[in-house]
Scaffold this active site. Structure first.
Site, PDB file in Angstrom:
ATOM      1  N   SER A 131       0.817  -1.212   0.000  1.00  0.00           N
ATOM      2  CA  SER A 131       0.000   0.000   0.000  1.00  0.00           C
ATOM      3  C   SER A 131       0.852   1.264   0.000  1.00  0.00           C
ATOM      4  CB  SER A 131      -0.912   0.023   1.232  1.00  0.00           C
ATOM      5  OG  SER A 131      -0.142   0.018   2.422  1.00  0.00           O
ATOM      6  N   HIS A 152      -3.327  -3.501  -5.423  1.00  0.00           N
ATOM      7  CA  HIS A 152      -3.585  -2.975  -4.088  1.00  0.00           C
ATOM      8  C   HIS A 152      -5.060  -3.124  -3.749  1.00  0.00           C
ATOM      9  CE1 HIS A 152      -3.825   0.624  -1.125  1.00  0.00           C
ATOM     10  NE2 HIS A 152      -3.654  -0.525  -0.479  1.00  0.00           N
ATOM     11  N   ASN A 202      -3.857   6.310  -1.182  1.00  0.00           N
ATOM     12  CA  ASN A 202      -3.013   6.690  -0.049  1.00  0.00           C
ATOM     13  C   ASN A 202      -2.182   7.937  -0.329  1.00  0.00           C
ATOM     14  OD1 ASN A 202      -3.909   4.745   1.703  1.00  0.00           O
ATOM     15  ND2 ASN A 202      -2.315   3.273   1.207  1.00  0.00           N
TER      16      ASN A 202
END
Length: 297
Positions: A131, A152, A202
């Site tokens: 991640s 992911h 992210n």
């Protein structure tokens, strides 16, 4: 009625390395008609993963239409497609797709892929579920980088619809296209991203959380007001402090520290003294019942 998606023509056997985050990946792959081997060095971790998968499938089946027998058959059939192993080398020998889902430790991942590449078929596609780490860093020990990419998944995997598909400069078009097809075959909405820090979600989310903390550290606004503002003004389901507690402050810190080390001149990746202090005190968020907020009854 219960129906099972047909397995893809070019991906029938999937090996998932790591039974923690990997349990959900194994579940969605098996429920889509693929044969899965779930591997972990710890047998108790595998046992817990299989119990978790069975519980999740049972819960899903109860929400579907069909008779009790059809629901039970769905769970039994899906579970029958998942085999387990404590040996990574033997687990990946027949895999068309290998998904590494181990903890975010670069040395561990590099070691795993050196072992995987040596044992897997020459045309097997190798992927990581990282991640936060860059694919190029993980792939330094891989000889054939054309068949390496990133998948992911988001937790909980059976519930979350999104799958980020990441390609490096050396990922082949064929590998990339196959990963997109795999994602769609298991019922995910796929989005594509180059090998950039944090990919899409992210890369946007972690700096956002840290900027909210910086606002609080500067005393621009209170935590509760910042959370309320983002919930009501931006239609976010949780405010940034609530979300950071949900993700885990140690996880947020780990990701940002990694980016700060790799890109020391980027002010976006600057650490937060408050998060550093809370993590050092063991106040990691919901999982420890205290973070920015207290969750003690």
């Amino acid at each position: 009625m219960f129906t099972t998606k047909c397995a893809m023509q070019n991906i029938r056997n999937v090996a998932v390395v790591g039974s923690g985050h990997g349990s959900g990946i194994a579940q969605v792959s098996a429920s889509s008609g693929l044969n899965v081997i779930l591997t972990d060095v710890k047998q108790d971790s595998i046992d817990n993963a299989m119990k978790s998968i069975h519980k999740s499938l049972t819960r899903i089946s109860k929400k579907q239409s069909g008779s009790d027998k059809e629901k039970a058959d769905y769970v039994t059939l899906t579970m029958s497609r998942i085999k387990t192993s404590n040996n990574v080398s033997t687990a990946v020998t027949d895999a068309d797709l290998v998904i590494e889902a181990a903890i975010e430790n670069i040395d561990l991942k590099r070691g795993l892929f050196a072992q995987i590449e040596q044992s897997a078929k020459k045309d097997a596609i190798l992927t990581t579920n990282t991640s936060s780490l860059c694919l190029e860093d993980i792939a330094k020990g891989i000889d054939d980088k054309t068949r390496f990419g990133g998948l992911h998944f988001f937790n909980p995997v059976p519930m979350m619809k999104l799958l980020e598909v990441i390609r490096s400069d050396q990922t082949s078009d064929e590998t990339y296209a196959t990963l997109i097809k795999y994602g769609k075959a298991i019922g995910k909405t796929t989005v594509s991203c180059k090998d950039t820090p944090g990919f899409i979600v992210n890369r946007l989310l972690i700096p956002f959380l840290f900027e909210a903390v910086r606002m609080y550290e500067r005393e621009d606004a209170s935590m509760t007001d910042i959370d309320a503002a983002m919930r009501l003004g931006a239609s976010h389901p949780m405010g940034p402090f609530e979300l950071a507690d949900y993700v885990g402050l140690d996880t947020c810190k780990f990701i940002m520290d990694g980016w700060a080390t790799k890109y020391p001149d980027n002010p976006t990746f600057a650490p937060s003294p408050l998060i550093d202090a809370l993590v050092s005190e063991g106040k990691l968020g919901r999982k420890t019942k205290e973070g920015f907020y207290s969750y003690k009854k």
